[in-house]
Design a protein around this motif. Structure first.
Motif, mmCIF file in Angstrom:
data_model
loop_
_atom_site.group_PDB
_atom_site.id
_atom_site.type_symbol
_atom_site.label_atom_id
_atom_site.label_comp_id
_atom_site.label_asym_id
_atom_site.label_seq_id
_atom_site.Cartn_x
_atom_site.Cartn_y
_atom_site.Cartn_z
ATOM 1 N N PRO A 188 -40.550 39.394 25.740
ATOM 2 C CA PRO A 188 -39.813 39.454 24.516
ATOM 3 C C PRO A 188 -40.685 39.344 23.329
ATOM 4 O O PRO A 188 -41.521 38.588 23.483
ATOM 5 C CB PRO A 188 -38.735 38.267 24.699
ATOM 6 N N VAL A 189 -40.476 40.130 22.384
ATOM 7 C CA VAL A 189 -41.134 40.012 21.056
ATOM 8 C C VAL A 189 -40.120 39.476 19.988
ATOM 9 O O VAL A 189 -39.020 40.241 19.660
ATOM 10 C CB VAL A 189 -41.943 41.398 20.671
ATOM 11 N N ALA A 244 -36.609 32.855 22.052
ATOM 12 C CA ALA A 244 -37.344 33.802 22.577
ATOM 13 C C ALA A 244 -38.781 33.520 22.395
ATOM 14 O O ALA A 244 -39.763 34.508 23.059
ATOM 15 C CB ALA A 244 -37.061 35.252 21.847
ATOM 16 N N LYS A 245 -39.175 32.564 22.055
ATOM 17 C CA LYS A 245 -40.583 32.104 21.764
ATOM 18 C C LYS A 245 -41.038 31.642 23.086
ATOM 19 O O LYS A 245 -40.526 30.919 23.767
ATOM 20 C CB LYS A 245 -40.615 31.306 20.580
ATOM 21 N N GLU A 246 -42.526 32.058 23.354
ATOM 22 C CA GLU A 246 -43.152 31.490 24.587
ATOM 23 C C GLU A 246 -43.303 30.205 24.299
ATOM 24 O O GLU A 246 -43.220 29.308 25.123
ATOM 25 C CB GLU A 246 -44.297 32.381 24.814
ATOM 26 N N GLU A 247 -43.776 29.611 23.225
ATOM 27 C CA GLU A 247 -44.051 28.162 22.889
ATOM 28 C C GLU A 247 -42.987 27.643 21.902
ATOM 29 O O GLU A 247 -42.659 28.386 20.949
ATOM 30 C CB GLU A 247 -45.497 27.960 22.335
ATOM 31 N N ASN A 248 -42.851 26.197 21.817
ATOM 32 C CA ASN A 248 -41.962 25.781 21.090
ATOM 33 C C ASN A 248 -42.483 25.650 19.760
ATOM 34 O O ASN A 248 -43.387 24.677 19.452
ATOM 35 C CB ASN A 248 -41.301 24.280 21.666
ATOM 36 N N THR A 249 -42.195 26.274 18.690
ATOM 37 C CA THR A 249 -42.719 26.246 17.339
ATOM 38 C C THR A 249 -41.916 25.412 16.591
ATOM 39 O O THR A 249 -42.156 25.733 15.222
ATOM 40 C CB THR A 249 -43.258 27.614 16.874
ATOM 41 N N ASP A 250 -40.964 25.180 16.920
ATOM 42 C CA ASP A 250 -39.774 24.273 16.193
ATOM 43 C C ASP A 250 -40.546 22.916 15.574
ATOM 44 O O ASP A 250 -41.580 22.603 15.955
ATOM 45 C CB ASP A 250 -38.639 23.926 17.118
ATOM 46 N N VAL A 251 -39.962 22.703 14.393
ATOM 47 C CA VAL A 251 -40.125 21.591 13.709
ATOM 48 C C VAL A 251 -39.872 20.265 14.972
ATOM 49 O O VAL A 251 -38.871 20.284 15.567
ATOM 50 C CB VAL A 251 -39.125 21.179 12.718
ATOM 51 N N PRO A 252 -40.828 19.359 15.002
ATOM 52 C CA PRO A 252 -40.820 18.395 16.073
ATOM 53 C C PRO A 252 -39.276 17.512 15.751
ATOM 54 O O PRO A 252 -39.027 17.292 14.704
ATOM 55 C CB PRO A 252 -42.007 17.353 15.900
ATOM 56 N N GLY A 253 -38.788 17.027 16.739
ATOM 57 C CA GLY A 253 -37.220 16.587 16.556
ATOM 58 C C GLY A 253 -36.203 17.634 16.198
ATOM 59 O O GLY A 253 -34.959 16.973 16.055
#
Lengths: 576, 576
Positions: free
Chosen positions: B218-219, B532-541
């Motif tokens: 997925p892109v 869809a992202k391979e790594e979790n790039t969300d804001v922590p928490g």
């Protein structure tokens, strides 16, 4: 599943999983479903519509009763075939039916109901979900999205346990959307691009068409009159040279052991020759030795027929006295000798209920079943709930005994149909018994067909100067007669030359004759389609047709008689 | 199909076919079927069982009438929701039904009948087969084994023509076994291992699970409040660097434009912000520019809802005065602007009839449809004939107008359900309207939820010291609410520390809260599954839940109120 603690457990065969199969994760959303079975849970995770919005309050069907077809029509007081002719001629006898109903909501908790069977698949309640520690990321074998309705699962468990008797303890049943789907899932689960799959030298073309686009090639194994040759199999495996074939030694076999498609190779022991369990045992042992998985595609299993007896010699035959006798004469499945879990058996309701149900099942080890289920979650999901519901309602009504009775009659029906078409051929041609000591049909009752001589020529005189037009071996199972028109090249070629539409291009003779027959109103299946070989290595002028006797009605409004048409080209041409 | 000779024809997009798809031949046996449609032909080629052996003489169903659900329940003289509560509470109102019957044999030639629909697929009679020159090896688009029953095909032609109005002339409809199956076929048909597929940054996880095992990644494309961002899409494509990503620039897009799964992103123009056709046009133009195919997975299309109005401000709303008004407010499909044939639209009956029918259809150009059909022949074959028969009988009974009436009521039902769950949240939390000028929800009506203050603390005082527990945007379509619990990390972590089963291991906070809720009897879908992202790039928490309002009943026998449970952990923890 029929459990027997004395049986061994399946061995670890996970090294056979393909790269694609190994890369499948539990569909993450589906993993949630294990919690859905918990009593009292409020389901706000999956997009399950409320059953209130299912636009049906009830499904019902008029199901035929299990004894709708006689078991022994030849014992009829009138003509042995009168009732069959009535059937063929389209005057449908009144059908005795039973009313089947599936309500939207169950009256009792375990009742078949549309609210469940028309929903996305759901797991059965499972006490394990009470463990909080059960992590979603833990991949388990019970998410349910690709499983069948529980009532059907129970029926299949009983059937497989009683009829096929798997030889290892922990076999698993999983529904699929018909054997075409089941075979596709096998190819994806076990093979990588560049692999080869062992098949009989004549095989089901769709099975080959499934693998080839993925760069997986059929590896033909020689056949004899009993189907795949164990001697041939050993030779292929022992002498495998990857540097010549460009493929690793095959690890997977595709086989249609009963009613071999297309040849209808004999498979009962009633004519003294057994595919039977001895041949299967030989093949199985070789597969153990070379670590080969066996995919047993067996839709014709219950259509095993008694040997053909020419009309002139035939008397009333009551084939089996009881369902038990019928079952005991069925050649055992590969499952019955599979003590390791290397057999993946594909069963289908297409030939025993209806093709349109797109419903069948795997019986295999739990490792493979889990992978098939994962694949199901991102492809077919569970088979259609309408088909499952209605087939299940019928089988619940019939019970195991009723279903066996139905199957026994069906086998008898196909036997009658086979006899009918062979009798017709016997009426139109001189069929002469013939035996061979080597080759595909060694040891079989081969009938060679000669054109009947015109009235002014003595048959024996003619016979010495003409060659047989075609040969066939009466099948003892399935729906197909495999006719070989050996050495008939002169006749056919000559005929084609005379055909107004013949354009001299490179179409094979077989194909031209096929089109000619189609134009005359008869559809056979051309034999070349069933060849697993990449190049045509047949004797020049040798060709084959597969003739299906499952469907055609005598009363089809074609004015031309198919039999006469089939004879005409050859006979005409043999005179010129 | 709705034909309009003024529309352009599809352009040649066959360079998008995958190696696997290009390698598919017409399943050789299936190619024979073109001859089967010929009148009077004697079919002895395929293994079609005689319908005499189909064990049903009739199927029937009690189908709900199209106006089974009211369109405007708020105009009821009693409580606006009384009838809805009755539904939720399990007292099923008597259903008004119509009796549908499908006989085994047709009374008139074009009648729906089991002899045809429970058989393997068959083509319709076609005068072309009279041409002798028609060679079997010629690959055509009419073999029929993977096609639907003709009566259903007609219904779908009418629906697609009238509602979606494809912008090119030669679009084709082909049934599939549900959108999961449809999407799998797209992946196999267009992508090679090593390819990437454009998806929204939050997307349907099963769609990703379908591609990943085949080494197709997925892109992710950024989203805003309207769904996929056209600015983000252009950026991804323009700045594509194959040497960095290790993938060629994606040629295929997967998009759920309506009721975006999981976010339920707004998609109607009634709140001043349009995914609507303008955004679709922007995306389409970029796809033309970069030669990208658009797979429009649109099961929620007909479930478009009016904007949410908080309970206190809501008065009786009669949403639409007519079916025409309802249809005219549905955001047009990508098909309506697709003048090249680069859109593959996936439709499904799962959300509008029942999930269990495993029945849907492609609308796409004929080149792709032909390849899908070839793939169907070696996988699913045609969708289940029982499901097709019963759904077709219902739709024939309802007619086009009846089906639109049913869909309009269904949309209204989901709107009521959405309002109900949001009202419940409003009862339990302080919901404060909030707007953002950038990010995923820019320009949307965001509701931030604060815990209600205990009686002895003034709310405003509390508000200045606590952070919101979660945020949500009321969806305007589909079945899902997407709740984000921004900046709530302290609360949640503290809560988890106090949980008796917390073992301190590396489970994400989101998962721990999810399990906690599941244990309390409420199942949401954890947000991380949809990334869809391979790594979790969300804001922590920062975390998310998807809350489905399609299924849960208020009367579910859990003693715990789901709403109270959802509040409890956060509130408790915010005090410690």
């Amino acid at each position: 599943m029929h459990r027997n603690k004395e049986k061994p457990k399946a061995i670890d065969l996970s090294h056979h999983l393909s790269n694609v199969s190994k890369a499948r994760k539990t569909s993450p959303l589906k993993g949630l479903q294990r919690y859905s079975g918990k009593e009292g849970v409020v389901q706000m995770a999956g997009g399950f519509p409320s059953p209130a919005y299912f636009p049906f309050s009830e499904l019902s069907a008029e199901g035929l009763v299990p004894d709708s077809f006689p078991l022994s029509p030849t014992s009829s007081s009138t003509s042995a075939f009168s009732w069959l002719f009535r059937l063929f001629q389209g005057s449908k006898p009144p059908e005795k039916t039973t009313h089947l109903t599936i309500p939207k909501y169950p009256a009792a908790p375990n009742d078949l109901n549309l609210a469940a069977s028309l929903q996305y698949g759901k797991p059965e309640p499972d006490s394990r979900i009470k463990r909080l520690a059960l992590s979603l990321s833990e991949s388990g074998f019970s998410t349910g999205m690709a499983k069948g309705v529980p009532q059907l699962q129970k029926i299949l468990d009983e059937l497989v346990g009683k009829v096929y008797k798997p030889a290892y303890e922990d076999s698993v049943i999983l529904v699929h959307a018909g054997n075409t789907d089941g075979w596709f899932k096998c190819v994806q689960t076990f093979c990588n691009p560049g692999d080869g799959i062992l098949v009989s030298e004549w095989t089901y073309p769709s099975a080959v068409a499934t693998m080839v686009p993925y760069d997986i090639k059929p590896v033909p194994v020689p056949m004899d009159g009993l189907g795949m040759s164990s001697v041939g199999l050993r030779k292929v495996l022992e002498e495998w040279d990857g540097s010549v074939s460009g493929m690793p030694r095959p690890r997977v076999m595709y086989i249609v052991p009963i009613g071999q498609n297309p040849t209808g190779a004999p498979s009962t022991d009633e004519i003294g020759k057994t595919m039977g369990i001895e041949r299967k045992q030989e093949i199985y042992n070789i597969c153990v030795e070379f670590d080969v998985l066996i995919v047993e595609d067996d839709p014709y299993y219950f259509l095993q027929e008694a040997p053909y007896v020419p009309k002139s010699k035939r008397s009333a035959i009551a084939r089996f006295n009881s369902d038990e006798e019928y079952l005991s004469h069925l050649v055992p499945s590969f499952l019955s000798i599979d003590y390791q879990g290397r057999v993946i058996r594909l069963d289908s309701f297409s030939k025993t209920i209806t093709p349109g149900c797109r419903l069948g099942w795997f019986t295999c080890n739990s490792t493979f079943a889990e992978r098939f289920e994962r694949q199901g979650e991102t492809t077919t999901q569970a088979p259609c709930g309408y088909g499952q519901s209605i087939v299940t309602a019928l089988l619940l009504n019939w019970g195991y005994d009723g279903y066996i009775r139905w199957l026994r009659a069906l086998a008898s029906q196909y036997q009658l149909r086979r006899d009918f078409i062979l009798d017709c051929l016997g009426d139109e041609f001189h069929l002469k018994l013939h035996y061979e000591t080597s080759g595909v049909w060694s040891g079989c009752d081969i009938y060679r067909a000669y054109g009947k001589a015109p009235a002014d020529v003595a048959f024996n005189e003619k016979l010495t100067t003409i060659k047989p037009m075609f040969s066939l071996v009466p099948p003892t199972s399935g729906m197909y007669i495999w006719a070989s028109y050996l050495s008939a090249s002169t006749c056919l070629q000559l005929h084609l030359d005379n055909h107004p539409s013949f354009d001299g291009n490179g179409e094979t003779l077989e194909m031209q004759l096929w089109i000619d027959l189609a134009e005359a109103g008869v559809l056979f299946a051309p034999g070349w389609m069933f060849s697993a070989k990449e190049e045509n290595t047949d004797v020049p002028g040798e060709g084959h047709f597969r003739i299906s006797f499952s469907n055609a009605d005598v009363s089809t409004p074609s004015s031309a008689s198919p039999i006469l048409d089939m004879k005409a080209p050859g006979w005409r041409s043999s005179k010129s």
